[in-house]
Design a protein around this motif. Structure first.
Motif, PDB file in Angstrom:
ATOM      1  N   ASP A 112       0.819  -1.220   0.000  1.00  0.00           N
ATOM      2  CA  ASP A 112       0.000   0.000   0.000  1.00  0.00           C
ATOM      3  C   ASP A 112       0.847   1.263   0.000  1.00  0.00           C
ATOM      4  O   ASP A 112       0.488   2.267  -0.640  1.00  0.00           O
ATOM      5  CB  ASP A 112      -0.918   0.016   1.223  1.00  0.00           C
ATOM      6  N   LEU A 113       1.980   1.231   0.720  1.00  0.00           N
ATOM      7  CA  LEU A 113       2.801   2.434   0.858  1.00  0.00           C
ATOM      8  C   LEU A 113       4.059   2.404  -0.009  1.00  0.00           C
ATOM      9  O   LEU A 113       4.852   3.345   0.025  1.00  0.00           O
ATOM     10  CB  LEU A 113       3.201   2.625   2.334  1.00  0.00           C
ATOM     11  N   GLY A 114       4.254   1.342  -0.772  1.00  0.00           N
ATOM     12  CA  GLY A 114       5.429   1.239  -1.629  1.00  0.00           C
ATOM     13  C   GLY A 114       6.729   1.091  -0.858  1.00  0.00           C
ATOM     14  O   GLY A 114       7.747   1.706  -1.208  1.00  0.00           O
ATOM     15  N   ILE A 115       6.715   0.250   0.179  1.00  0.00           N
ATOM     16  CA  ILE A 115       7.898   0.057   1.034  1.00  0.00           C
ATOM     17  C   ILE A 115       8.685  -1.142   0.524  1.00  0.00           C
ATOM     18  O   ILE A 115       8.167  -2.261   0.442  1.00  0.00           O
ATOM     19  CB  ILE A 115       7.478  -0.166   2.500  1.00  0.00           C
ATOM     20  N   SER A 116       9.956  -0.940   0.199  1.00  0.00           N
ATOM     21  CA  SER A 116      10.815  -2.024  -0.265  1.00  0.00           C
ATOM     22  C   SER A 116      11.292  -2.861   0.915  1.00  0.00           C
ATOM     23  O   SER A 116      11.145  -2.466   2.082  1.00  0.00           O
ATOM     24  CB  SER A 116      12.027  -1.471  -1.008  1.00  0.00           C
ATOM     25  N   TRP A 122       1.876   7.518   6.164  1.00  0.00           N
ATOM     26  CA  TRP A 122       1.439   7.566   4.768  1.00  0.00           C
ATOM     27  C   TRP A 122       2.562   7.250   3.778  1.00  0.00           C
ATOM     28  O   TRP A 122       2.303   7.042   2.592  1.00  0.00           O
ATOM     29  CB  TRP A 122       0.849   8.928   4.446  1.00  0.00           C
ATOM     30  N   ASP A 123       3.815   7.200   4.261  1.00  0.00           N
ATOM     31  CA  ASP A 123       4.923   6.859   3.371  1.00  0.00           C
ATOM     32  C   ASP A 123       6.088   6.361   4.214  1.00  0.00           C
ATOM     33  O   ASP A 123       5.982   6.236   5.449  1.00  0.00           O
ATOM     34  CB  ASP A 123       5.335   8.054   2.507  1.00  0.00           C
ATOM     35  N   VAL A 124       7.216   6.088   3.574  1.00  0.00           N
ATOM     36  CA  VAL A 124       8.376   5.528   4.281  1.00  0.00           C
ATOM     37  C   VAL A 124       8.915   6.485   5.347  1.00  0.00           C
ATOM     38  O   VAL A 124       9.128   6.081   6.495  1.00  0.00           O
ATOM     39  CB  VAL A 124       9.485   5.137   3.280  1.00  0.00           C
ATOM     40  N   PRO A 125       9.160   7.777   5.045  1.00  0.00           N
ATOM     41  CA  PRO A 125       9.678   8.675   6.091  1.00  0.00           C
ATOM     42  C   PRO A 125       8.758   8.775   7.307  1.00  0.00           C
ATOM     43  O   PRO A 125       9.232   8.818   8.448  1.00  0.00           O
ATOM     44  CB  PRO A 125       9.809  10.020   5.373  1.00  0.00           C
ATOM     45  N   SER A 126       7.446   8.840   7.084  1.00  0.00           N
ATOM     46  CA  SER A 126       6.538   8.942   8.228  1.00  0.00           C
ATOM     47  C   SER A 126       6.558   7.664   9.059  1.00  0.00           C
ATOM     48  O   SER A 126       6.399   7.707  10.283  1.00  0.00           O
ATOM     49  CB  SER A 126       5.117   9.249   7.756  1.00  0.00           C
ATOM     50  N   GLU A 183      16.693  -7.792  -0.068  1.00  0.00           N
ATOM     51  CA  GLU A 183      16.583  -6.947  -1.255  1.00  0.00           C
ATOM     52  C   GLU A 183      17.533  -7.417  -2.363  1.00  0.00           C
ATOM     53  O   GLU A 183      17.187  -7.398  -3.549  1.00  0.00           O
ATOM     54  CB  GLU A 183      16.909  -5.500  -0.882  1.00  0.00           C
ATOM     55  N   SER A 184      18.734  -7.865  -1.966  1.00  0.00           N
ATOM     56  CA  SER A 184      19.754  -8.223  -2.962  1.00  0.00           C
ATOM     57  C   SER A 184      19.665  -9.672  -3.430  1.00  0.00           C
ATOM     58  O   SER A 184      20.050  -9.982  -4.558  1.00  0.00           O
ATOM     59  CB  SER A 184      21.153  -7.960  -2.400  1.00  0.00           C
TER      60      SER A 184
END
Length: 477
Positions: free
Chosen positions: A79-83, A136-140, A430-431
């Motif tokens: 939903d928030l585009g978090i990798s 609402w996003d990664v920084p928050s 991730e890698s």
């Protein structure tokens, strides 16, 4: 059997600072010795029941509020585009203020009293846990995790220190096992519960993961308000204990403090506290804790995602994820009881770390779902069982305000691994595209703990454990 509620001033029995009862040779001595032993057991039973219920409830809520990130990630990340790497950082960020504020928080606990400071911690973290629903996003998300870590700083070592004010050393392994049992119990119940709450997707326009944070954050606020009324300050003020039980507990604890201080332990004054905080002894214990403390945290944070490739639905994944935690609970109780046997306190830590290593390595080298799940269950016995066994070692050495600061510093420095490990595991995921490398990383951390503990115990030895009385069947782990 009827228990006398007062002890005669000329009773022909006594208790030395080593905790052993010595009978004075006069008629009826054997009967009175047995009465004292029974009072000891019943006092610890009453004490354990009252303290453990309150402590487990608090820690239960803390673990749910900390670990529900892993369940929320099953839908929140998309939903928030978090990798995967960003999620690992989010899990790590929690522990940066948690580590930095750990010692100040526990010194404040000394200043304001355990009940009120623990209550402050719980109310603050409950509000901030619920506020995760607003990210609402990664920084928050990073900000929310950092604030939660700041709020929760000091709770775990604070409760450990509080328990040392109530329980003699011979009983602390099982008491710590009961207290830290809040971790797997919270995960056994909380993980499937969070999965079910995720199904509330769309209710009142909110995502399921937002409901997870809202619903699971509020209980901490409620319990925090009640804590000052549930926790007496010390055994002298415990109305649920008889006068005889209060006398035995306070005399035994005073004797243990005197023994440690006479043997070179530290008192709670100024420079002595500073010397304790900077002593090689405390720093080595912190290195041991660095290797072991985040084993269960990392597993619980990433386990739902480790199991996600099994092809199950979101709800099914959370229910299967609860299975290893059942084995973790068994490991805590069994190894915690083993740690209280004379001479086995350190040995039980080695056993737990050995089980952790084998289980983590096996789970990393196999991809067959059933076998991987079995290996994770084996690993859980050790990664959860090591916590209560470890804390029996440093708490047998430190005393007074030095104990509060020393325990907090061990916990704070050890939790640096909780800053490093999730970020490393997320980067590996991730890698490489899987969590196998991350599981091997955790296995390596268990080896670090084994080596550091071996060095520490070769230089310093904890106080000798007093054998638990034969009648102690009344005290249950």
């Amino acid at each position: 059997m009827t228990r006398n509620r007062s002890r005669s001033a000329d009773a022909p029995t006594g208790s030395t600072t080593d905790g052993q009862h010595h009978e004075i040779e006069r008629p009826g001595g054997e009967r009175l010795l047995q009465a004292v032993a029974e009072a000891e057991v019943e006092g610890l039973a009453h004490l354990g029941a009252r303290r453990d219920i309150n402590s487990i409830a608090g820690y239960f809520i803390a673990i749910i509020d900390r670990a529900n990130l892993g369940v929320a990630a099953l839908t929140m990340n998309a939903d928030l585009g978090i990798s995967a790497a960003a999620f690992g950082v989010a899990a790590s960020v929690f522990f940066v203020p948690y580590v930095l504020l750990e010692v100040p928080s526990n010194l404040a606990l000394q200043r304001f009293g355990a009940r009120w400071w623990i209550a402050r911690i719980m109310v603050t973290w409950g509000i901030l846990a619920a506020a995760h629903s607003l990210v609402w996003d990664v920084p928050s998300l990073y900000v929310a995790r950092a604030l939660l870590g700041a709020a929760e700083a000091g709770f775990f070592p604070g409760v450990i220190f509080y328990l040392t004010l109530w329980f003699p050393a011979a009983y602390r392994g099982r008491i710590m096992a009961i207290f830290t049992a809040g971790i797997p119990v919270a995960l056994i119940i909380g993980t499937p519960l969070s999965g079910l709450i995720l199904e509330m997707e769309g209710l009142l326009g909110l995502h399921g993961w937002q409901w997870v944070y809202l619903i699971e954050g509020l209980p901490a606020v409620v319990l925090g308000v009640l804590i000052p009324f549930l926790l007496p300050a010390n055994p002298d003020k415990a109305k649920f204990l008889t006068a005889e039980e209060r006398t035995w507990i306070t005399d035994t604890l005073a004797g243990e403090r005197a023994e440690r201080e006479a043997a070179g332990g530290h008192t709670g004054h100024g420079r002595a506290v500073l010397r304790t905080l900077l002593s090689p002894q405390v720093l080595m214990f912190a290195l041991v804790y660095y290797g072991l403390t985040n084993l269960n945290g990392a597993v619980s944070t990433f386990l739902p995602q480790i199991l996600q490739p099994f092809g199950l639905s979101t709800t099914e994944t959370t229910f299967v994820a609860a299975i290893p935690y059942v084995f973790g609970l068994i490991g805590m109780l069994v190894l915690g009881r083993l740690a209280d046997r004379p001479g086995l306190r350190a040995g039980s830590v080695y056993v737990a770390l050995g089980i952790s290593f084998v289980g983590l390595v096996c789970s990393a080298i196999v991809d067959e779902p059933i076998i991987k799940l079995v290996a994770l269950c084996v690993a859980s016995v050790g990664v959860f069982g090591v916590l209560p066994t470890f804390w029996g070692v440093p708490t047998a050495v430190l005393t007074g305000a030095a104990a509060a600061g020393g325990i907090a510093l061990i916990n704070a420095l050890g939790n640096l691994s909780s800053v490093v490990n999730p970020a490393v595991i997320g980067a590996i995921r991730e890698s490489t595209g899987d969590f196998n490398g991350g599981l091997l990383w955790l296995a390596a951390m268990s080896l670090v703990a084994v080596i550091a503990l071996a060095i520490t115990l070769a230089v310093w030895k904890p106080a000798t454990q007093r054998p638990v009385p034969a009648a102690e069947n009344g005290v249950r782990a």
